[in-house]
Design a protein around this motif. Structure first.
Motif, PDB file in Angstrom:
ATOM      1  N   GLU A  34      -7.782  10.429 -10.945  1.00 36.54           N
ATOM      2  CA  GLU A  34      -6.314  10.271 -10.717  1.00 36.54           C
ATOM      3  C   GLU A  34      -6.006  10.263  -9.330  1.00 36.54           C
ATOM      4  N   ALA A  35      -6.824  11.088  -8.417  1.00 34.63           N
ATOM      5  CA  ALA A  35      -6.522  11.266  -6.907  1.00 34.63           C
ATOM      6  C   ALA A  35      -6.817   9.760  -6.243  1.00 34.63           C
ATOM      7  N   VAL A  36      -7.923   9.056  -6.873  1.00 29.86           N
ATOM      8  CA  VAL A  36      -8.179   7.795  -6.103  1.00 29.86           C
ATOM      9  C   VAL A  36      -7.131   7.003  -6.518  1.00 29.86           C
ATOM     10  N   LEU A  37      -6.689   6.821  -7.902  1.00 29.83           N
ATOM     11  CA  LEU A  37      -5.497   5.994  -8.119  1.00 29.83           C
ATOM     12  C   LEU A  37      -4.253   6.189  -7.304  1.00 29.83           C
ATOM     13  N   LYS A  38      -4.282   7.622  -7.125  1.00 29.52           N
ATOM     14  CA  LYS A  38      -2.969   7.895  -6.194  1.00 29.52           C
ATOM     15  C   LYS A  38      -2.924   7.423  -4.878  1.00 29.52           C
ATOM     16  N   GLU A  39      -4.174   7.479  -4.256  1.00 28.61           N
ATOM     17  CA  GLU A  39      -4.570   7.035  -2.858  1.00 28.61           C
ATOM     18  C   GLU A  39      -4.614   5.480  -2.786  1.00 28.61           C
ATOM     19  N   ILE A  40      -4.980   4.801  -3.869  1.00 30.11           N
ATOM     20  CA  ILE A  40      -4.854   3.334  -3.661  1.00 30.11           C
ATOM     21  C   ILE A  40      -3.314   2.933  -3.876  1.00 30.11           C
ATOM     22  N   ASP A  41      -2.624   3.472  -4.504  1.00 31.32           N
ATOM     23  CA  ASP A  41      -1.351   3.232  -4.830  1.00 31.32           C
ATOM     24  C   ASP A  41      -0.474   3.682  -3.316  1.00 31.32           C
ATOM     25  N   SER A  42      -0.512   4.753  -2.588  1.00 32.53           N
ATOM     26  CA  SER A  42       0.035   4.783  -1.392  1.00 32.53           C
ATOM     27  C   SER A  42      -0.408   3.835  -0.484  1.00 32.53           C
ATOM     28  N   ALA A  43      -1.914   3.477  -0.452  1.00 34.89           N
ATOM     29  CA  ALA A  43      -2.064   2.343   0.524  1.00 34.89           C
ATOM     30  C   ALA A  43      -1.549   1.226   0.075  1.00 34.89           C
ATOM     31  N   LEU A  44      -1.241   0.838  -0.890  1.00 39.46           N
ATOM     32  CA  LEU A  44      -0.641  -0.288  -1.357  1.00 39.46           C
ATOM     33  C   LEU A  44       0.832  -0.328  -0.995  1.00 39.46           C
ATOM     34  N   ASN A  45       1.256   0.653  -1.312  1.00 35.78           N
ATOM     35  CA  ASN A  45       2.988   0.948  -0.851  1.00 35.78           C
ATOM     36  C   ASN A  45       3.122   0.831   0.888  1.00 35.78           C
ATOM     37  N   ALA A  46       2.060   1.403   1.637  1.00 34.36           N
ATOM     38  CA  ALA A  46       2.002   1.099   3.040  1.00 34.36           C
ATOM     39  C   ALA A  46       1.679  -0.053   3.662  1.00 34.36           C
ATOM     40  N   HIS A  47       0.616  -0.705   3.096  1.00 37.97           N
ATOM     41  CA  HIS A  47       0.087  -1.853   3.774  1.00 37.97           C
ATOM     42  C   HIS A  47       0.410  -3.263   2.770  1.00 37.97           C
ATOM     43  N   GLY A  48       0.541  -3.134   1.432  1.00 36.87           N
ATOM     44  CA  GLY A  48       0.560  -4.571   0.546  1.00 36.87           C
ATOM     45  C   GLY A  48      -0.727  -5.142   0.244  1.00 36.87           C
ATOM     46  N   LEU A  49      -1.598  -5.371   1.309  1.00 31.51           N
ATOM     47  CA  LEU A  49      -2.781  -5.704   1.397  1.00 31.51           C
ATOM     48  C   LEU A  49      -3.862  -4.873   1.675  1.00 31.51           C
ATOM     49  N   ILE A  50      -4.994  -4.597   0.692  1.00 28.00           N
ATOM     50  CA  ILE A  50      -5.784  -3.513   1.039  1.00 28.00           C
ATOM     51  C   ILE A  50      -7.257  -4.086   0.381  1.00 28.00           C
TER      52      ILE A  50
END
Length: 198
Positions: A34-50
């Motif tokens: 869950e922590a990894v999914l939450k981190e990926i979600d916040s990175a996608l919200n911040a950058h869009g392309l990761i």
């Protein structure tokens, strides 16, 4: 959540845009938590392309992780290369994959002259003026005198080449372009250290 679909052109443009990026999320030995999914979600919200770096040697496991991430977070899988996953999510603040202006601009025909960007920005175009056609009267004009005829009237000009400082005249051509035999024939005779005495 639905998985975001991309066209092949958008996918190609996103892949080239992601080339200089470095992975922002690392998936460790515990896999997708869950922590990894939450981190990926916040990175996608911040950058869009990761880029996401997935650990482990099993390719099928990484494919399953990629499908789970895309399904859970409603993003698109742009590319999966080795242990690197490239993800994209459209957002109102993010720019859509670059739709180039020159795709819609009219193309220049082969017969039209090239217009430099500065002139095109000012709205100007280059017009190519054609040379007037020659008439038969102009063709009858005498030809220019030959170079040899012009040189015969003038005195010879002195050479502008300077003699080398060591006083030995240079040979024409490089040493590499001449054959070894030709070099020996034109150069000074070599003295051999061995002399045969009888």
């Amino acid at each position: 959540m639905p998985i975001l679909e991309l066209t092949s052109r958008e996918r190609s443009e996103l892949r080239s845009a992601a080339h200089p990026l470095r992975p922002v999320v690392l998936i460790g030995d515990n896999g997708l938590t869950e922590a990894v999914l939450k981190e990926i979600d916040s990175a996608l919200n911040a950058h869009g392309l990761i880029k996401v770096r997935a650990g482990g040697d099993d390719r099928e496991a990484r494919e399953a992780m990629l499908a789970t991430i895309c399904d859970t977070l409603s993003c698109a899988a742009v590319h999966h290369l080795g242990k690197t996953l490239i993800l994209y999510r459209r957002q109102p603040g993010n720019v859509k994959p670059a739709a180039r202006d020159d795709d819609h601009a009219p193309k220049r025909k082969a017969s039209e002259p090239y217009t430099p960007k500065k002139l095109a920005a000012e709205g100007k175009r280059v017009t190519k003026a054609r040379a007037p056609r020659r008439t038969n009267e102009e063709d009858a004009t005498p030809a220019r005198p030959s170079r040899d005829a012009l040189q015969a009237d003038r005195p010879a000009r002195p050479s502008t080449r300077k003699a080398p400082a060591h006083g030995v005249p240079r040979r024409a051509g490089s040493a590499l372009s001449l054959r070894a035999g030709a070099r020996r024939a034109t150069g000074p005779a070599r003295k051999t250290s061995r002399t045969v005495k009888k």
